[in-house]
Design an enzyme around this catalytic site. Structure first.
Site, PDB file in Angstrom:
ATOM      1  N   GLU A 125       0.802  -1.213   0.000  1.00 25.20           N
ATOM      2  CA  GLU A 125       0.000   0.000   0.000  1.00 25.20           C
ATOM      3  C   GLU A 125       0.844   1.276   0.000  1.00 25.20           C
ATOM      4  O   GLU A 125       0.899   2.026   0.968  1.00 25.20           O
ATOM      5  CB  GLU A 125      -0.972  -0.002   1.186  1.00 25.20           C
ATOM      6  N   GLU A 175      -5.538  -7.924  -0.670  1.00 23.16           N
ATOM      7  CA  GLU A 175      -6.253  -7.741   0.599  1.00 23.16           C
ATOM      8  C   GLU A 175      -7.708  -7.406   0.308  1.00 23.16           C
ATOM      9  O   GLU A 175      -8.002  -6.605  -0.583  1.00 23.16           O
ATOM     10  CB  GLU A 175      -5.673  -6.604   1.457  1.00 23.16           C
TER      11      GLU A 175
END
Length: 445
Positions: free
Chosen positions: A175, A359
Protein backbone atom coordinates in the site's frame (compact mmCIF):
# COMPACT_ATOMS: atom_id res chain seq x y z
CA UNK A 1 -26.60 -2.24 -2.75
CA UNK A 2 -29.67 -4.52 -2.48
CA UNK A 3 -30.31 -6.03 0.93
CA UNK A 4 -30.19 -9.76 1.44
CA UNK A 5 -30.56 -12.11 4.36
CA UNK A 6 -27.38 -12.83 6.30
CA UNK A 7 -26.37 -16.46 6.61
CA UNK A 8 -23.59 -18.59 8.01
CA UNK A 9 -22.45 -20.07 4.68
CA UNK A 10 -20.84 -18.75 1.52
CA UNK A 11 -22.76 -18.92 -1.75
CA UNK A 12 -19.38 -19.14 -3.49
CA UNK A 13 -17.46 -22.42 -3.75
CA UNK A 14 -13.95 -23.20 -4.92
CA UNK A 15 -15.49 -24.93 -7.94
CA UNK A 16 -16.88 -21.56 -9.11
CA UNK A 17 -13.31 -20.56 -10.02
CA UNK A 18 -10.83 -22.02 -12.51
CA UNK A 19 -8.27 -24.61 -11.48
CA UNK A 20 -5.24 -22.84 -10.07
CA UNK A 21 -7.11 -19.82 -8.75
CA UNK A 22 -5.46 -19.06 -5.40
CA UNK A 23 -7.30 -18.47 -2.16
CA UNK A 24 -5.07 -16.85 0.42
CA UNK A 25 -5.05 -15.03 3.73
CA UNK A 26 -2.83 -12.14 4.80
CA UNK A 27 -1.14 -10.59 7.83
CA UNK A 28 1.76 -8.21 8.37
CA UNK A 29 4.85 -8.50 10.54
CA UNK A 30 4.49 -5.61 12.96
CA UNK A 31 0.77 -6.25 13.40
CA UNK A 32 1.12 -9.84 14.62
CA UNK A 33 4.67 -10.90 15.47
CA UNK A 34 5.51 -9.14 18.72
CA UNK A 35 8.26 -6.68 17.90
CA UNK A 36 9.83 -6.86 21.35
CA UNK A 37 11.20 -10.33 20.56
CA UNK A 38 14.02 -11.63 18.41
CA UNK A 39 16.35 -8.66 18.33
CA UNK A 40 14.10 -6.35 16.33
CA UNK A 41 15.08 -2.70 16.37
CA UNK A 42 12.90 0.32 17.14
CA UNK A 43 10.63 1.58 14.37
CA UNK A 44 8.98 4.87 13.55
CA UNK A 45 5.71 3.23 14.60
CA UNK A 46 7.07 2.73 18.12
CA UNK A 47 7.97 6.42 18.23
CA UNK A 48 4.66 7.49 16.69
CA UNK A 49 2.65 5.48 19.23
CA UNK A 50 4.40 7.29 22.10
CA UNK A 51 3.18 10.67 20.88
CA UNK A 52 0.04 11.66 22.81
CA UNK A 53 -3.14 11.28 20.81
CA UNK A 54 -1.63 9.56 17.80
CA UNK A 55 -2.59 5.94 18.56
CA UNK A 56 -5.56 4.77 20.63
CA UNK A 57 -4.42 4.17 24.20
CA UNK A 58 -0.82 4.60 23.04
CA UNK A 59 -0.69 0.93 22.01
CA UNK A 60 2.12 -0.46 19.87
CA UNK A 61 3.21 -3.76 18.33
CA UNK A 62 5.59 -4.86 21.07
CA UNK A 63 3.51 -7.96 21.80
CA UNK A 64 0.83 -7.94 19.08
CA UNK A 65 -0.39 -11.55 18.62
CA UNK A 66 2.87 -13.23 19.72
CA UNK A 67 3.13 -14.81 16.28
CA UNK A 68 6.90 -14.82 16.76
CA UNK A 69 6.43 -17.74 19.15
CA UNK A 70 3.12 -19.10 17.82
CA UNK A 71 3.80 -19.16 14.10
CA UNK A 72 3.48 -22.94 13.80
CA UNK A 73 0.00 -22.86 15.35
CA UNK A 74 -1.00 -20.07 12.97
CA UNK A 75 0.28 -21.93 9.91
CA UNK A 76 -1.66 -25.00 11.03
CA UNK A 77 -4.83 -22.90 11.09
CA UNK A 78 -4.16 -21.71 7.54
CA UNK A 79 -3.64 -25.25 6.32
CA UNK A 80 -6.72 -26.56 8.15
CA UNK A 81 -8.88 -23.94 6.44
CA UNK A 82 -7.82 -25.31 3.05
CA UNK A 83 -6.20 -22.05 1.96
CA UNK A 84 -3.64 -22.22 -0.82
CA UNK A 85 -1.32 -19.40 0.11
CA UNK A 86 -0.27 -17.07 2.92
CA UNK A 87 0.62 -13.45 2.27
CA UNK A 88 3.01 -12.44 5.04
CA UNK A 89 5.47 -9.59 5.39
CA UNK A 90 9.03 -9.29 6.56
CA UNK A 91 10.01 -6.64 9.09
CA UNK A 92 12.89 -4.46 7.94
CA UNK A 93 13.61 -3.53 11.55
CA UNK A 94 13.71 -7.20 12.59
CA UNK A 95 16.14 -8.21 9.87
CA UNK A 96 18.17 -4.97 9.99
CA UNK A 97 17.48 -3.22 13.34
CA UNK A 98 19.20 -0.01 12.23
CA UNK A 99 18.18 -0.34 8.60
CA UNK A 100 21.52 -1.66 7.39
CA UNK A 101 23.15 -4.10 9.89
CA UNK A 102 21.99 -7.70 9.65
CA UNK A 103 20.36 -9.38 12.64
CA UNK A 104 20.81 -13.11 11.86
CA UNK A 105 18.15 -14.06 14.41
CA UNK A 106 15.59 -12.00 12.49
CA UNK A 107 16.41 -13.53 9.13
CA UNK A 108 16.40 -17.01 10.68
CA UNK A 109 12.84 -16.43 11.88
CA UNK A 110 11.57 -15.86 8.34
CA UNK A 111 13.61 -18.82 7.13
CA UNK A 112 11.74 -21.07 9.57
CA UNK A 113 8.42 -19.45 8.69
CA UNK A 114 8.81 -20.03 4.94
CA UNK A 115 9.92 -23.62 5.47
CA UNK A 116 6.92 -24.10 7.75
CA UNK A 117 4.58 -22.95 4.99
CA UNK A 118 6.12 -25.27 2.45
CA UNK A 119 5.92 -28.22 4.84
CA UNK A 120 2.16 -27.61 5.08
CA UNK A 121 1.61 -27.13 1.36
CA UNK A 122 1.07 -23.37 1.69
CA UNK A 123 2.49 -21.06 -0.98
CA UNK A 124 4.57 -18.23 0.59
CA UNK A 125 3.54 -14.80 -0.75
CA UNK A 126 6.01 -12.29 0.66
CA UNK A 127 5.69 -8.53 1.02
CA UNK A 128 8.99 -6.97 2.05
CA UNK A 129 7.74 -3.75 3.67
CA UNK A 130 4.51 -3.25 5.57
CA UNK A 131 5.20 0.08 7.25
CA UNK A 132 7.71 -0.60 10.05
CA UNK A 133 10.56 1.72 9.03
CA UNK A 134 13.63 1.34 11.25
CA UNK A 135 13.85 4.39 13.49
CA UNK A 136 17.47 4.96 12.49
CA UNK A 137 16.28 5.55 8.92
CA UNK A 138 13.37 7.68 10.05
CA UNK A 139 15.95 9.87 11.76
CA UNK A 140 17.57 10.41 8.34
CA UNK A 141 14.33 11.81 6.94
CA UNK A 142 12.52 8.56 6.24
CA UNK A 143 10.65 8.42 2.95
CA UNK A 144 11.28 12.10 2.27
CA UNK A 145 14.96 11.20 1.76
CA UNK A 146 16.34 9.64 -1.41
CA UNK A 147 18.68 7.52 0.72
CA UNK A 148 15.83 5.33 1.92
CA UNK A 149 14.99 3.72 -1.46
CA UNK A 150 18.67 2.84 -1.81
CA UNK A 151 18.70 1.28 1.66
CA UNK A 152 15.51 -0.60 0.85
CA UNK A 153 17.13 -2.09 -2.25
CA UNK A 154 19.94 -3.43 -0.08
CA UNK A 155 17.40 -4.91 2.33
CA UNK A 156 15.54 -6.47 -0.60
CA UNK A 157 18.70 -8.08 -1.89
CA UNK A 158 19.44 -9.65 1.50
CA UNK A 159 15.92 -11.08 1.82
CA UNK A 160 15.92 -12.28 -1.77
CA UNK A 161 19.24 -14.06 -1.38
CA UNK A 162 18.05 -15.92 1.72
CA UNK A 163 14.40 -16.66 0.96
CA UNK A 164 13.84 -16.05 -2.73
CA UNK A 165 14.32 -19.62 -3.94
CA UNK A 166 11.30 -20.73 -1.87
CA UNK A 167 8.86 -17.83 -2.33
CA UNK A 168 5.81 -18.19 -4.57
CA UNK A 169 5.57 -14.42 -5.08
CA UNK A 170 7.13 -11.23 -3.75
CA UNK A 171 6.01 -7.59 -3.65
CA UNK A 172 8.29 -4.82 -2.35
CA UNK A 173 5.92 -2.34 -0.63
CA UNK A 174 2.45 -2.82 0.78
CA UNK A 175 0.00 0.00 0.00
CA UNK A 176 2.40 2.72 -1.16
CA UNK A 177 -0.35 5.37 -0.88
CA UNK A 178 -0.50 4.73 2.88
CA UNK A 179 3.28 4.82 3.22
CA UNK A 180 3.50 8.14 1.38
CA UNK A 181 0.29 10.20 1.33
CA UNK A 182 -1.62 9.04 4.40
CA UNK A 183 1.54 9.36 6.48
CA UNK A 184 3.07 12.56 5.11
CA UNK A 185 0.09 14.66 4.00
CA UNK A 186 -2.86 13.46 6.04
CA UNK A 187 -0.69 12.76 9.09
CA UNK A 188 -2.72 9.72 10.10
CA UNK A 189 0.10 7.16 10.07
CA UNK A 190 3.72 7.33 11.12
CA UNK A 191 5.61 9.63 10.86
CA UNK A 192 2.47 11.76 11.18
CA UNK A 193 3.45 14.66 8.92
CA UNK A 194 0.94 17.03 7.33
CA UNK A 195 3.11 18.67 4.71
CA UNK A 196 2.41 18.66 0.97
CA UNK A 197 6.10 18.96 0.07
CA UNK A 198 7.02 15.99 2.25
CA UNK A 199 4.16 14.03 0.72
CA UNK A 200 5.31 14.79 -2.83
CA UNK A 201 8.83 13.58 -2.06
CA UNK A 202 7.51 10.47 -0.32
CA UNK A 203 5.13 9.68 -3.18
CA UNK A 204 8.11 9.54 -5.53
CA UNK A 205 10.60 7.88 -3.21
CA UNK A 206 8.21 5.05 -2.34
CA UNK A 207 7.66 4.43 -6.05
CA UNK A 208 11.42 4.48 -6.58
CA UNK A 209 11.87 2.03 -3.70
CA UNK A 210 9.52 -0.35 -5.50
CA UNK A 211 11.57 -0.16 -8.68
CA UNK A 212 14.95 -0.50 -7.00
CA UNK A 213 13.66 -3.42 -4.97
CA UNK A 214 12.43 -5.20 -8.10
CA UNK A 215 15.90 -4.74 -9.59
CA UNK A 216 17.57 -6.12 -6.47
CA UNK A 217 15.24 -9.11 -6.23
CA UNK A 218 15.69 -9.90 -9.90
CA UNK A 219 19.47 -9.80 -9.44
CA UNK A 220 19.01 -12.62 -6.91
CA UNK A 221 16.82 -14.60 -9.34
CA UNK A 222 13.72 -14.22 -7.18
CA UNK A 223 10.72 -15.25 -9.33
CA UNK A 224 7.19 -13.89 -9.71
CA UNK A 225 7.64 -10.25 -8.69
CA UNK A 226 4.75 -7.85 -8.37
CA UNK A 227 3.19 -4.96 -6.46
CA UNK A 228 0.46 -4.47 -3.84
CA UNK A 229 -1.37 -1.17 -4.36
CA UNK A 230 -4.42 -0.14 -2.35
CA UNK A 231 -7.35 1.34 -4.24
CA UNK A 232 -10.54 3.05 -3.13
CA UNK A 233 -13.59 3.75 -5.29
CA UNK A 234 -13.85 7.56 -5.49
CA UNK A 235 -17.42 8.81 -5.94
CA UNK A 236 -18.42 12.49 -6.13
CA UNK A 237 -20.86 13.14 -3.30
CA UNK A 238 -23.07 15.16 -5.67
CA UNK A 239 -23.05 16.09 -9.34
CA UNK A 240 -21.63 19.56 -8.56
CA UNK A 241 -18.62 20.37 -10.73
CA UNK A 242 -16.49 20.94 -7.62
CA UNK A 243 -17.31 17.48 -6.26
CA UNK A 244 -16.70 15.76 -9.59
CA UNK A 245 -13.32 17.50 -9.95
CA UNK A 246 -12.36 16.66 -6.38
CA UNK A 247 -13.23 12.99 -6.89
CA UNK A 248 -10.95 12.92 -9.95
CA UNK A 249 -8.05 14.32 -7.93
CA UNK A 250 -8.71 11.87 -5.10
CA UNK A 251 -8.78 9.02 -7.62
CA UNK A 252 -5.53 10.25 -9.16
CA UNK A 253 -3.66 10.44 -5.88
CA UNK A 254 -5.09 7.27 -4.38
CA UNK A 255 -5.56 4.94 -7.34
CA UNK A 256 -3.74 6.15 -10.46
CA UNK A 257 -0.42 7.51 -9.16
CA UNK A 258 1.37 4.29 -8.32
CA UNK A 259 -0.20 1.89 -10.80
CA UNK A 260 0.48 4.37 -13.60
CA UNK A 261 4.11 4.79 -12.55
CA UNK A 262 4.67 1.05 -12.23
CA UNK A 263 3.03 0.02 -15.50
CA UNK A 264 3.45 3.04 -17.78
CA UNK A 265 6.31 5.00 -16.28
CA UNK A 266 4.16 8.08 -15.82
CA UNK A 267 2.33 9.91 -13.08
CA UNK A 268 -1.16 11.29 -13.75
CA UNK A 269 -1.04 14.79 -15.17
CA UNK A 270 -3.90 16.09 -13.03
CA UNK A 271 -1.98 15.18 -9.87
CA UNK A 272 1.33 16.48 -11.20
CA UNK A 273 -0.38 19.84 -11.70
CA UNK A 274 -0.52 20.09 -7.92
CA UNK A 275 2.76 18.37 -7.02
CA UNK A 276 5.27 19.09 -9.79
CA UNK A 277 6.89 22.09 -8.08
CA UNK A 278 7.40 20.00 -4.94
CA UNK A 279 8.83 16.83 -6.51
CA UNK A 280 12.45 15.77 -5.97
CA UNK A 281 15.02 17.07 -8.44
CA UNK A 282 15.29 15.08 -11.67
CA UNK A 283 12.47 12.77 -10.65
CA UNK A 284 11.73 12.08 -14.32
CA UNK A 285 15.05 10.22 -14.59
CA UNK A 286 13.74 7.53 -12.21
CA UNK A 287 10.64 6.53 -14.15
CA UNK A 288 12.36 3.81 -16.16
CA UNK A 289 13.47 2.09 -12.96
CA UNK A 290 10.04 2.46 -11.40
CA UNK A 291 8.27 1.00 -14.46
CA UNK A 292 10.43 -2.01 -15.21
CA UNK A 293 8.36 -5.13 -15.96
CA UNK A 294 6.61 -6.99 -13.16
CA UNK A 295 4.87 -10.35 -13.29
CA UNK A 296 1.58 -9.44 -11.59
CA UNK A 297 -0.30 -6.56 -10.02
CA UNK A 298 -1.93 -6.80 -6.59
CA UNK A 299 -4.86 -4.66 -5.46
CA UNK A 300 -6.00 -4.15 -1.87
CA UNK A 301 -9.64 -3.08 -1.77
CA UNK A 302 -12.00 -2.37 1.13
CA UNK A 303 -14.44 0.45 0.40
CA UNK A 304 -15.56 3.51 -1.52
CA UNK A 305 -15.35 7.18 -0.53
CA UNK A 306 -17.83 10.03 -1.16
CA UNK A 307 -15.79 13.06 -2.20
CA UNK A 308 -16.63 16.75 -1.96
CA UNK A 309 -14.80 19.80 -3.22
CA UNK A 310 -13.75 22.04 -0.34
CA UNK A 311 -12.79 25.21 -2.20
CA UNK A 312 -9.54 25.25 -0.21
CA UNK A 313 -5.97 24.94 -1.44
CA UNK A 314 -5.07 21.98 -3.68
CA UNK A 315 -5.91 19.08 -3.46
CA UNK A 316 -9.19 20.64 -2.25
CA UNK A 317 -11.09 17.46 -1.44
CA UNK A 318 -12.96 16.21 1.59
CA UNK A 319 -15.10 13.18 2.39
CA UNK A 320 -18.64 12.71 3.67
CA UNK A 321 -20.55 9.67 4.91
CA UNK A 322 -22.41 7.59 2.37
CA UNK A 323 -25.66 5.62 2.57
CA UNK A 324 -24.40 2.01 2.34
CA UNK A 325 -24.02 -0.36 5.31
CA UNK A 326 -20.74 0.20 7.12
CA UNK A 327 -18.10 -1.96 8.75
CA UNK A 328 -16.71 -1.34 12.22
CA UNK A 329 -14.19 1.01 10.58
CA UNK A 330 -17.06 3.19 9.33
CA UNK A 331 -16.26 2.08 5.77
CA UNK A 332 -19.11 1.52 3.34
CA UNK A 333 -19.60 -2.01 2.01
CA UNK A 334 -19.33 -1.40 -1.73
CA UNK A 335 -18.56 -4.44 -3.91
CA UNK A 336 -19.48 -2.33 -6.95
CA UNK A 337 -16.28 -0.37 -6.46
CA UNK A 338 -14.29 -3.59 -6.31
CA UNK A 339 -15.72 -4.52 -9.71
CA UNK A 340 -15.16 -1.08 -11.26
CA UNK A 341 -11.56 -0.66 -10.10
CA UNK A 342 -10.43 -4.10 -11.23
CA UNK A 343 -11.98 -3.70 -14.63
CA UNK A 344 -10.42 -0.26 -15.10
CA UNK A 345 -7.01 -1.45 -13.90
CA UNK A 346 -6.99 -4.26 -16.43
CA UNK A 347 -8.37 -2.09 -19.21
CA UNK A 348 -6.16 0.98 -18.78
CA UNK A 349 -2.99 -0.19 -17.05
CA UNK A 350 -2.19 -3.88 -16.85
CA UNK A 351 -3.81 -5.56 -19.87
CA UNK A 352 -3.19 -9.31 -19.72
CA UNK A 353 -0.93 -9.06 -16.69
CA UNK A 354 -2.23 -11.35 -13.90
CA UNK A 355 -4.13 -9.52 -11.16
CA UNK A 356 -4.41 -10.61 -7.55
CA UNK A 357 -6.59 -9.30 -4.79
CA UNK A 358 -3.89 -8.98 -2.15
CA UNK A 359 -6.25 -7.74 0.60
CA UNK A 360 -10.01 -7.63 1.12
CA UNK A 361 -11.90 -7.90 4.38
CA UNK A 362 -13.83 -6.11 7.10
CA UNK A 363 -13.54 -5.09 10.73
CA UNK A 364 -16.39 -6.31 12.89
CA UNK A 365 -17.05 -6.16 16.63
CA UNK A 366 -16.37 -9.86 17.09
CA UNK A 367 -16.39 -11.89 20.29
CA UNK A 368 -16.16 -15.67 20.63
CA UNK A 369 -19.61 -17.16 20.23
CA UNK A 370 -21.00 -14.37 18.06
CA UNK A 371 -22.37 -15.48 14.71
CA UNK A 372 -19.97 -13.39 12.53
CA UNK A 373 -22.58 -13.20 9.77
CA UNK A 374 -21.59 -9.71 8.61
CA UNK A 375 -18.07 -10.83 7.74
CA UNK A 376 -19.32 -13.90 5.90
CA UNK A 377 -21.66 -11.71 3.87
CA UNK A 378 -18.95 -9.11 3.14
CA UNK A 379 -16.48 -11.70 1.87
CA UNK A 380 -19.14 -13.57 -0.08
CA UNK A 381 -20.27 -10.41 -1.87
CA UNK A 382 -16.74 -9.65 -2.98
CA UNK A 383 -16.06 -13.23 -3.99
CA UNK A 384 -19.19 -13.11 -6.15
CA UNK A 385 -17.70 -10.10 -7.92
CA UNK A 386 -14.38 -11.92 -8.29
CA UNK A 387 -16.16 -14.90 -9.87
CA UNK A 388 -17.93 -12.63 -12.35
CA UNK A 389 -14.73 -10.79 -13.23
CA UNK A 390 -12.99 -14.06 -14.03
CA UNK A 391 -15.96 -15.20 -16.11
CA UNK A 392 -15.77 -11.94 -18.08
CA UNK A 393 -12.11 -12.48 -18.93
CA UNK A 394 -10.46 -10.16 -16.39
CA UNK A 395 -7.14 -11.91 -15.61
CA UNK A 396 -7.79 -12.24 -11.88
CA UNK A 397 -5.72 -15.12 -10.51
CA UNK A 398 -6.28 -15.05 -6.76
CA UNK A 399 -8.10 -13.57 -3.78
CA UNK A 400 -6.59 -12.80 -0.37
CA UNK A 401 -8.53 -12.15 2.83
CA UNK A 402 -7.40 -9.61 5.39
CA UNK A 403 -6.83 -10.92 7.93
CA UNK A 404 -5.96 -14.30 9.37
CA UNK A 405 -5.87 -12.92 12.92
CA UNK A 406 -7.30 -10.04 14.88
CA UNK A 407 -4.23 -7.87 15.27
CA UNK A 408 -2.67 -4.48 15.98
CA UNK A 409 -4.61 -2.10 13.75
CA UNK A 410 -2.10 0.78 13.65
CA UNK A 411 -3.60 4.08 14.86
CA UNK A 412 -6.61 2.19 16.22
CA UNK A 413 -4.56 -0.07 18.48
CA UNK A 414 -6.14 -3.42 19.25
CA UNK A 415 -9.75 -2.29 19.04
CA UNK A 416 -10.70 -3.14 15.44
CA UNK A 417 -10.95 -6.82 14.55
CA UNK A 418 -10.44 -7.94 10.94
CA UNK A 419 -9.53 -11.56 11.68
CA UNK A 420 -11.03 -14.84 10.63
CA UNK A 421 -9.60 -15.93 13.97
CA UNK A 422 -10.32 -14.17 17.26
CA UNK A 423 -7.27 -13.34 19.38
CA UNK A 424 -7.52 -12.82 23.12
CA UNK A 425 -4.82 -10.21 23.66
CA UNK A 426 -4.51 -11.14 27.34
CA UNK A 427 -3.28 -14.69 26.71
CA UNK A 428 -3.03 -14.80 22.86
CA UNK A 429 -5.52 -17.67 22.61
CA UNK A 430 -6.76 -18.21 19.05
CA UNK A 431 -10.45 -18.99 18.47
CA UNK A 432 -11.63 -19.47 14.87
CA UNK A 433 -14.79 -17.51 14.05
CA UNK A 434 -17.80 -18.65 12.07
CA UNK A 435 -16.31 -16.97 8.98
CA UNK A 436 -13.23 -19.20 9.26
CA UNK A 437 -15.36 -22.36 9.30
CA UNK A 438 -17.65 -21.09 6.54
CA UNK A 439 -14.62 -20.36 4.37
CA UNK A 440 -13.15 -23.80 5.05
CA UNK A 441 -16.42 -25.41 3.93
CA UNK A 442 -16.56 -23.29 0.78
CA UNK A 443 -13.00 -24.21 -0.16
CA UNK A 444 -13.56 -27.89 0.53
CA UNK A 445 -16.72 -28.09 -1.63
Amino acid sequence: MPSRDLRDTFSIRRSDFPDGFLFAVATSAYQIEGHAHGGAGPTHWDSFAKQPGKVDRGEDGALACDHYHRWAEDLDLIAQAGLDAYRFSTSWARIMPDGKTLNPEGLDFYDRLVDGMLERGIKPMATLYHWELPQALADKGGWTSREIPQRFAEFSRVVGARLGDRLYSTAPVNEPWCVAWLSHYEGYHAPGLANLGAAARAMHHVALAHGLSIEALRSEDVPNLGAACNMEYALPATDRDADVAAAEIYDGIYNRWFVGAMTKGEYPEDVLDGLSDLMPDRWQDDMKVISQPIDWMGINYYTCKRIIGTGKAWPAYGTVDGPLPKTDMGWEVCPEGFDWLLRRTAREYTGDLPLFITENGMANGDKPGRDDLERIDYLDRHLEVARDLVADGVPLRGYTIWSLLDNYEWTLGYDKRFGLIHVDFADFARTPKASYYALARALAE
